[in-house]
Write a protein that holds these residues in place. Structure first.
Motif, mmCIF file in Angstrom:
data_model
loop_
_atom_site.group_PDB
_atom_site.id
_atom_site.type_symbol
_atom_site.label_atom_id
_atom_site.label_comp_id
_atom_site.label_asym_id
_atom_site.label_seq_id
_atom_site.Cartn_x
_atom_site.Cartn_y
_atom_site.Cartn_z
ATOM 1 N N LEU A 1 0.830 -1.201 0.000
ATOM 2 C CA LEU A 1 0.000 0.000 0.000
ATOM 3 C C LEU A 1 0.866 1.252 0.000
ATOM 4 O O LEU A 1 0.599 2.208 -0.742
ATOM 5 C CB LEU A 1 -0.929 -0.013 1.218
ATOM 6 C CG LEU A 1 -1.859 1.196 1.352
ATOM 7 C CD1 LEU A 1 -2.772 1.308 0.141
ATOM 8 C CD2 LEU A 1 -2.682 1.092 2.640
ATOM 9 N N SER A 2 1.902 1.264 0.823
ATOM 10 C CA SER A 2 2.821 2.403 0.849
ATOM 11 C C SER A 2 3.469 2.591 -0.520
ATOM 12 O O SER A 2 3.608 3.726 -1.000
ATOM 13 C CB SER A 2 3.909 2.193 1.909
ATOM 14 O OG SER A 2 3.358 2.184 3.204
ATOM 15 N N LEU B 1 0.999 4.167 -2.967
ATOM 16 C CA LEU B 1 0.687 5.561 -2.685
ATOM 17 C C LEU B 1 1.872 6.490 -2.944
ATOM 18 O O LEU B 1 1.691 7.648 -3.341
ATOM 19 C CB LEU B 1 0.222 5.713 -1.235
ATOM 20 C CG LEU B 1 -1.110 5.040 -0.873
ATOM 21 C CD1 LEU B 1 -1.386 5.182 0.616
ATOM 22 C CD2 LEU B 1 -2.255 5.629 -1.687
ATOM 23 N N LEU B 2 3.087 6.000 -2.722
ATOM 24 C CA LEU B 2 4.247 6.881 -2.726
ATOM 25 C C LEU B 2 5.105 6.789 -3.991
ATOM 26 O O LEU B 2 5.983 7.622 -4.192
ATOM 27 C CB LEU B 2 5.119 6.593 -1.503
ATOM 28 C CG LEU B 2 4.448 6.867 -0.156
ATOM 29 C CD1 LEU B 2 5.337 6.419 0.989
ATOM 30 C CD2 LEU B 2 4.109 8.340 -0.004
ATOM 31 N N SER C 1 2.814 2.882 -9.284
ATOM 32 C CA SER C 1 1.686 3.126 -8.402
ATOM 33 C C SER C 1 0.431 2.443 -8.923
ATOM 34 O O SER C 1 -0.321 1.823 -8.157
ATOM 35 C CB SER C 1 1.450 4.631 -8.261
ATOM 36 O OG SER C 1 0.313 4.892 -7.470
ATOM 37 N N GLY D 1 -1.254 -0.521 -6.930
ATOM 38 C CA GLY D 1 -2.607 -0.184 -6.513
ATOM 39 C C GLY D 1 -3.598 -1.250 -6.949
ATOM 40 O O GLY D 1 -4.467 -1.670 -6.176
#
Length: 427
Positions: free
Chosen positions: A84-85, A88-89, A366, A370
């Motif tokens: 998830l990190s 998002l990043l 991402s 995702g």
């Protein structure tokens, strides 16, 4: 060129692309090339290590934190929060890559990966461990973005496609290897696998010594306008490939995530049989990536066919009334997903100039992770709607077939409206 009377150009040198692209700016043979490629593949596998290494020890970890409120939900989160990190990043990592440089960020992130990855060896709080795992995802976002961007920087044309496919082969194969390693060393205790994160401390100095700093090329056949100042970022073409990648990631992760549950629904509960079936499907993914690396074709025309192969595999899995037929469907699907990942990534790379490549790769990364994160959630929702997991897989297969048909139609229309060369006029 059509109508030209000049002789055909000589074949490209070894460092040039074989499909008409610009020559690769670094050598594509010799010891330095082998070391450089090995380090990029090893770096690309670090996020995969973070994703699967501790999976076999989660039950032991659950037992250790049994007195912690909410441990039943929090312990699995320790496995998934890095992804998830990363999702998002990664776009922010891409911006930093373009501004600070690929090599510098890669080395710093690889060192931090070891620091954050080994933190659970000394932490006793489950909340602190999960926070450390989120920071692992931050480092993974930078590492994956940098490694993929550097492949795009160092190589071009068919060489780039070949090594992006090799990246897919290495990451797919490493997932199975890391799962086995995590289970083996986890027998000595749930904390022991976290020591393996320290391997990045060996990789980082080698990267510092062996990876050259890439430089923008003044002239490139990939993006004729790269030298123009103030040119806009290619949001529109990249948005389309990122949307495809988000969906493609769901297709890619369905078999690895859901295979055990599908077999269980068919009455197969033996862990050995489940492991063997999953390994066979994983081998098909590797085979698909190898096939893509050997095909000398542009990725765009291949995408409709690849999505159709994935859809066909899902269709067989939906109709399967026995475990062998389910495995056949999974193999067909994974053969397609093995080609799908490098095809999507190569297509994204072809849309990016040097100055945009880090940001574009971050957006693509991402989108992929995702899609991987929401994959089980989407299938859970579909299962609730249609009443079975097999039905949910069938619905995803139908969606993949529709995507394949849409891409094929769009391709035919684009070819129909493409400008045709004017016929030579009579003298």
């Amino acid at each position: 060129m059509p109508g030209s009377v000049s002789p055909p150009p000589p074949p490209p040198p070894p460092s040039a692309a074989v499909d008409g692209g610009a020559p690769s700016p670094v050598a594509v043979s010799g010891p330095a090339h082998v070391v450089r490629l090995t380090l990029l593949m090893a770096g690309s596998c670090l996020p995969i290590l973070g994703a699967v290494l501790i999976a076999p020890v989660l039950p032991r970890m659950q037992d250790h934190f049994t007195s912690t409120p909410g441990a039943k939900a929090l312990v699995p989160l320790a496995l998934t929060v890095p992804a998830l990190s990363l999702a998002l990043l990664a776009p922010f990592a891409g911006v930093i890559v373009d501004r600070l440089g690929r090599k510098r960020l890669l080395i710093v992130a690889t060192v931090l990966y070891a620091a954050f990855g080994t933190a659970p060896l000394w932490l006793d709080s489950l909340g602190a461990i999960i926070a450390g795992r989120a920071l692992v995802g931050v480092a993974e976002a930078a590492i994956m973005t940098c490694c993929t961007t550097l492949i795009g920087d160092y190589y071009s044309g068919r060489q780039r496609a070949k090594y992006l496919a090799l990246q897919a082969v290495c990451t797919s194969a490493s997932a199975t290897a890391f799962f086995v390693v995590g289970g083996a060393v986890g027998a000595a205790g749930w904390r022991v696998p976290f020591w393996i994160y320290a391997v990045s401390l060996v990789i980082a100095p080698l990267m510092a010594a062996a990876l050259p700093n890439p430089a923008a090329r003044a002239v490139t056949h990939e993006a004729p306008a790269v030298t123009m100042t103030g040119r806009p970022f290619p949001w529109r073409p990249l948005a389309g490939i990122c949307a495809l990648t988000f969906f493609g990631a769901m297709v890619f992760y369905t078999v690895p995530v859901e295979m055990a549950y599908l077999l269980d629904d068919l009455g197969v509960e033996d862990p050995g049989v489940i492991g063997l079936a999953t390994a066979i499907a994983s081998a098909a993914t590797v085979a698909g990536a190898v096939i893509f690396a050997r095909l000398k074709r542009s990725p765009e025309p291949m995408l409709p066919v690849v999505f159709a192969v994935c859809a066909a595999g899902f269709g067989v899995m939906f109709l399967a009334g026995s475990a062998p037929l389910l495995v056949v469907g999974a193999v067909v699907n994974c053969l397609g997903t093995g080609m799908l990942l490098p095809a999507l990534l190569t297509s994204a790379m072809s849309r990016l100039a040097f100055e945009d490549r880090g940001r574009g790769t971050g957006l693509w990364t991402s989108a992929f992770f995702g899609g991987a994160f929401v994959c089980p959630l989407v299938l859970l929702g579909l299962e609730s709607a249609v009443g079975s997991l097999a039905g949910a897989v069938g619905m995803l297969g139908l969606a993949a077939a529709l995507v394949a048909a849409g891409l094929s139609t769009a391709r035919r229309r684009a070819d129909a409206v493409a400008p045709q060369p004017l016929p030579e006029q009579a003298a």
